[in-house]
Design a protein around this motif. Structure first.
Motif, PDB file in Angstrom:
ATOM      1  N   HIS A  42    -103.397  19.756  -3.178  1.00  0.00           N
ATOM      2  CA  HIS A  42    -103.689  18.581  -3.839  1.00  0.00           C
ATOM      3  C   HIS A  42    -103.026  18.687  -5.512  1.00  0.00           C
ATOM      4  CE1 HIS A  42    -106.543  20.428  -6.567  1.00  0.00           C
ATOM      5  NE2 HIS A  42    -106.858  21.272  -5.622  1.00  0.00           N
ATOM      6  N   THR A  43    -103.154  17.740  -6.165  1.00  0.00           N
ATOM      7  CA  THR A  43    -102.654  17.725  -7.392  1.00  0.00           C
ATOM      8  C   THR A  43    -103.884  17.584  -8.642  1.00  0.00           C
ATOM      9  OG1 THR A  43    -102.121  15.491  -7.371  1.00  0.00           O
ATOM     10  CG2 THR A  43    -100.329  16.742  -7.058  1.00  0.00           C
ATOM     11  N   GLY A  44    -104.923  17.392  -8.173  1.00  0.00           N
ATOM     12  CA  GLY A  44    -105.936  17.630  -9.154  1.00  0.00           C
ATOM     13  C   GLY A  44    -107.318  16.968  -8.774  1.00  0.00           C
ATOM     14  N   LEU A  45    -108.316  17.485  -9.361  1.00  0.00           N
ATOM     15  CA  LEU A  45    -109.668  17.098  -9.014  1.00  0.00           C
ATOM     16  C   LEU A  45    -110.137  16.157 -10.111  1.00  0.00           C
ATOM     17  CD1 LEU A  45    -112.291  17.820  -7.664  1.00  0.00           C
ATOM     18  CD2 LEU A  45    -112.814  19.436  -9.395  1.00  0.00           C
ATOM     19  N   LEU A  46    -110.265  14.702  -9.666  1.00  0.00           N
ATOM     20  CA  LEU A  46    -110.346  13.753 -10.446  1.00  0.00           C
ATOM     21  C   LEU A  46    -112.017  13.537 -10.716  1.00  0.00           C
ATOM     22  CD1 LEU A  46    -108.282  11.064  -8.995  1.00  0.00           C
ATOM     23  CD2 LEU A  46    -107.887  12.248 -11.237  1.00  0.00           C
ATOM     24  N   HIS A  47    -112.865  13.913  -9.914  1.00  0.00           N
ATOM     25  CA  HIS A  47    -114.134  13.748 -10.197  1.00  0.00           C
ATOM     26  C   HIS A  47    -114.919  14.426  -9.094  1.00  0.00           C
ATOM     27  CE1 HIS A  47    -118.076  11.957 -10.885  1.00  0.00           C
ATOM     28  NE2 HIS A  47    -118.337  11.672  -9.658  1.00  0.00           N
ATOM     29  N   PHE A  48    -116.135  14.931  -9.644  1.00  0.00           N
ATOM     30  CA  PHE A  48    -116.910  15.581  -8.451  1.00  0.00           C
ATOM     31  C   PHE A  48    -118.140  15.575  -8.827  1.00  0.00           C
ATOM     32  CE2 PHE A  48    -118.342  19.621 -10.194  1.00  0.00           C
ATOM     33  CZ  PHE A  48    -118.926  20.343  -9.047  1.00  0.00           C
ATOM     34  N   VAL A  71    -118.438  22.845  -4.882  1.00  0.00           N
ATOM     35  CA  VAL A  71    -117.230  23.310  -4.915  1.00  0.00           C
ATOM     36  C   VAL A  71    -117.443  24.921  -4.701  1.00  0.00           C
ATOM     37  CG1 VAL A  71    -114.872  23.942  -6.073  1.00  0.00           C
ATOM     38  CG2 VAL A  71    -116.039  21.640  -6.270  1.00  0.00           C
ATOM     39  N   MET A  74    -112.328  27.006  -6.130  1.00  0.00           N
ATOM     40  CA  MET A  74    -111.165  26.106  -6.512  1.00  0.00           C
ATOM     41  C   MET A  74    -110.001  26.885  -7.193  1.00  0.00           C
ATOM     42  SD  MET A  74    -111.665  23.001  -9.353  1.00  0.00           S
ATOM     43  CE  MET A  74    -110.201  22.308  -9.990  1.00  0.00           C
ATOM     44  N   LEU A  75    -108.845  26.859  -6.856  1.00  0.00           N
ATOM     45  CA  LEU A  75    -107.570  27.459  -7.111  1.00  0.00           C
ATOM     46  C   LEU A  75    -106.516  26.231  -7.378  1.00  0.00           C
ATOM     47  CD1 LEU A  75    -107.087  30.188  -4.338  1.00  0.00           C
ATOM     48  CD2 LEU A  75    -108.024  30.487  -6.704  1.00  0.00           C
ATOM     49  N   LYS A  76    -105.332  26.776  -7.796  1.00  0.00           N
ATOM     50  CA  LYS A  76    -104.361  26.014  -8.224  1.00  0.00           C
ATOM     51  C   LYS A  76    -104.489  24.629  -7.382  1.00  0.00           C
ATOM     52  CE  LYS A  76    -100.054  25.783 -10.507  1.00  0.00           C
ATOM     53  NZ  LYS A  76     -98.724  26.397 -10.539  1.00  0.00           N
TER      54      LYS A  76
END
Lengths: 97, 393
Positions: A42-48, A71, A74-76
């Motif tokens: 994935h390229t990013g966590l937007l909302h959680f 979560v 969470m890695l890169k």
């Protein structure tokens, strides 16, 4: 130009039988029952939050709905969610493209 | 993700607060952070766990994303160590305990010497002391038992063999004494001469030619037996033998009629002083006055720690009260005392194999409160001594 590139990529992945997530920069989402979600590439966590997790990928967003989401790790480019999973929705970027 | 690696590196629980949490976390993971166990508590409040080494990255990025981060707790070895350092006393006590155990375990506590006569044992002990091997010393830096063994054998010629064994905190030595035989026969030509004036009672000349016979009176230095076997010849041998002669001793004794004896009656009072170098502080019993006759005995303690004398000593002064009593002896009694003491004095002077044959009171007089006693003793003893004859000139 990018459309042409896209077609070449699709063709190569089909021809060489390569996993499509590598070739096409798409997220690979693995769920274990409805308790774990494993998202790669994935390229990013937007909302959680407890009920909703939204993740950015190359061509859009993934929305994961559930209950008591957290979560675990969470890695890169990896994300491991746990909780009570209800649905996984894909929201492609129709406007951006 | 709980494993040994995390334990050694340390993990910490962090609370992140701010409007831009997700971008902040995204940026952190891009820089290599490993975020685990993330829970949202509030719209702008998240609790998560990171590795200790990721803390720097979080701090670098928090300004940019306007996040407040605060540490909620830590786990793992680095935190344990920090905790320990925080409790410095515990740490110091631990280190002190380790050091003390180490030192005590490496201290020589006793030396045991077996199989030797007391004189040689004392000799061995004093030699060991001079090597720096004595109870209370550290064994670190001490010589090897084998080295000590060799050195002891070198330094003490009377030792035939000595085994040095280190057993825990003690040295055990087992020695075998050399039995000395005078192997080298004395072959130098010699005469036997009289050591003192006397009358020959018995002669036993093993080697040599006797020059005297029984009942001869010899003077000091007279030849009793010669190594020259044949007269006027150059052949000289070593002469050996025993010549028992009657000798005479005159012993004079002067004994006072009146004697004053100081007797302690058993009652004792003690005074204690604490000494710092030359400075003494009375501790107990300093009120004991100097009443009447008393004998004073003082001794100072010798306190040592690890072989070093400490400057603080306890001085004890004991006051024995004494009774002076005078005794007057009778002349008869004094004579008896004089004779027995003269006899024992003479015995100490003479060789152990000498025999006191007869005693005679020559003179007994009383003057100025003293008894003068002169005794004559007749003694049978060996008077022969070897005298070497110088040859060749």
């Amino acid at each position: 130009m990018s459309k042409w590139q896209q077609q070449i990529r699709t063709w190569i992945s089909r021809y060489f039988d390569l996993p499509s997530d590598v070739m096409l920069d798409l997220p690979r989402i693995t769920t274990i029952g409805s308790i774990h979600v494993y998202i790669e590439n994935h390229t990013g966590l937007l909302h959680f939050s407890d009920e909703e997790v939204r993740i950015q990928y190359k061509k859009g967003q993934v929305r994961i709905l559930g209950k008591d989401l957290g979560v675990k790790m969470m890695l890169k480019e990896e994300l491991l969610l746990e909780g009570e999973l209800k649905s996984v929705e894909f929201l492609p970027d129709s406007k951006g493209g | 993700m709980k494993n040994q690696h995390d334990f050694f590196q340390g993990i910490m629980t962090v609370q992140v607060e701010g409007p831009l949490i997700e971008p902040f976390l995204q940026a952190c993971t891009k820089r290599g952070c490993q975020i685990t166990n993330m829970r949202r508590l509030d719209d702008s409040l998240v609790i998560l766990t990171i590795r200790l080494k990721d803390w720097k990255i979080l701090r670098q990025l928090r300004k940019k994303y306007r996040c407040k981060i605060s540490i909620k707790g830590g786990k793992g070895l680095p935190f344990l160590v920090q905790h320990m350092i925080g409790r410095l006393s515990v740490l110091l006590a631990f280190i002190a305990a380790v050091v003390i155990i180490f030192v005590l375990a490496n201290t020589l506590w006793s030396i045991k010497v077996d199989g030797l006569s007391p004189e040689l044992e004392a000799d061995v002990e004093s030699k060991l002391n001079s090597y720096g091997v004595s109870p209370g010393k550290l064994t670190i830096g001490m010589k090897d038992p084998i080295e000590i063994q060799q050195q002891l054998l070198e330094d003490i010629p009377d030792l035939l063999w000595i085994g040095v064994k280190k057993q825990g905190t003690s040295y055990q030595l087992y020695g075998v004494e050399k039995t000395r035989y005078d192997t080298e026969m004395d072959t130098r030509p010699s005469n036997l001469v009289a050591a003192k004036k006397g009358m020959i009672i018995e002669t036993f000349i093993k080697k040599g030619r006797p020059m005297v016979s029984v009942y001869d009176v010899v003077q000091k230095g007279q030849i009793l037996a010669t190594g020259q076997l044949v007269e006027d010849e150059d052949l000289f041998i070593h002469s050996e033998g025993e010549v028992i002669a009657e000798t005479w001793y005159r012993v004079a004794q002067n004994l006072p009629m009146k004697q004053v004896l100081s007797l302690t009656d058993g009652s004792v009072e003690s005074e204690y002083q604490l000494k710092f170098g030359k400075f003494a502080i009375p501790v107990w019993g300093f009120w004991r006055g100097e009443e009447g006759d008393f004998r004073e005995e003082s001794h100072t303690s010798d306190w040592r720690i690890f072989g070093f004398q400490i400057p603080v000593n306890l001085k004890t002064v004991d006051y024995y009260s004494i009774d002076r009593k005078s005794y007057e002896s009778s002349r008869k009694n004094l004579e008896k005392i004089g004779i027995s003491s003269a006899r024992s004095n003479l015995h100490q002077e003479l060789e152990p194999d000498a025999e006191i044959k007869d005693e005679k009171v020559l003179h007994l007089s009383e003057e100025n409160g003293k008894v003068k006693l002169i005794l004559l003793y007749k003694v049978y003893e060996n008077i022969a001594v070897t005298k070497y004859v110088s040859q060749g000139d």
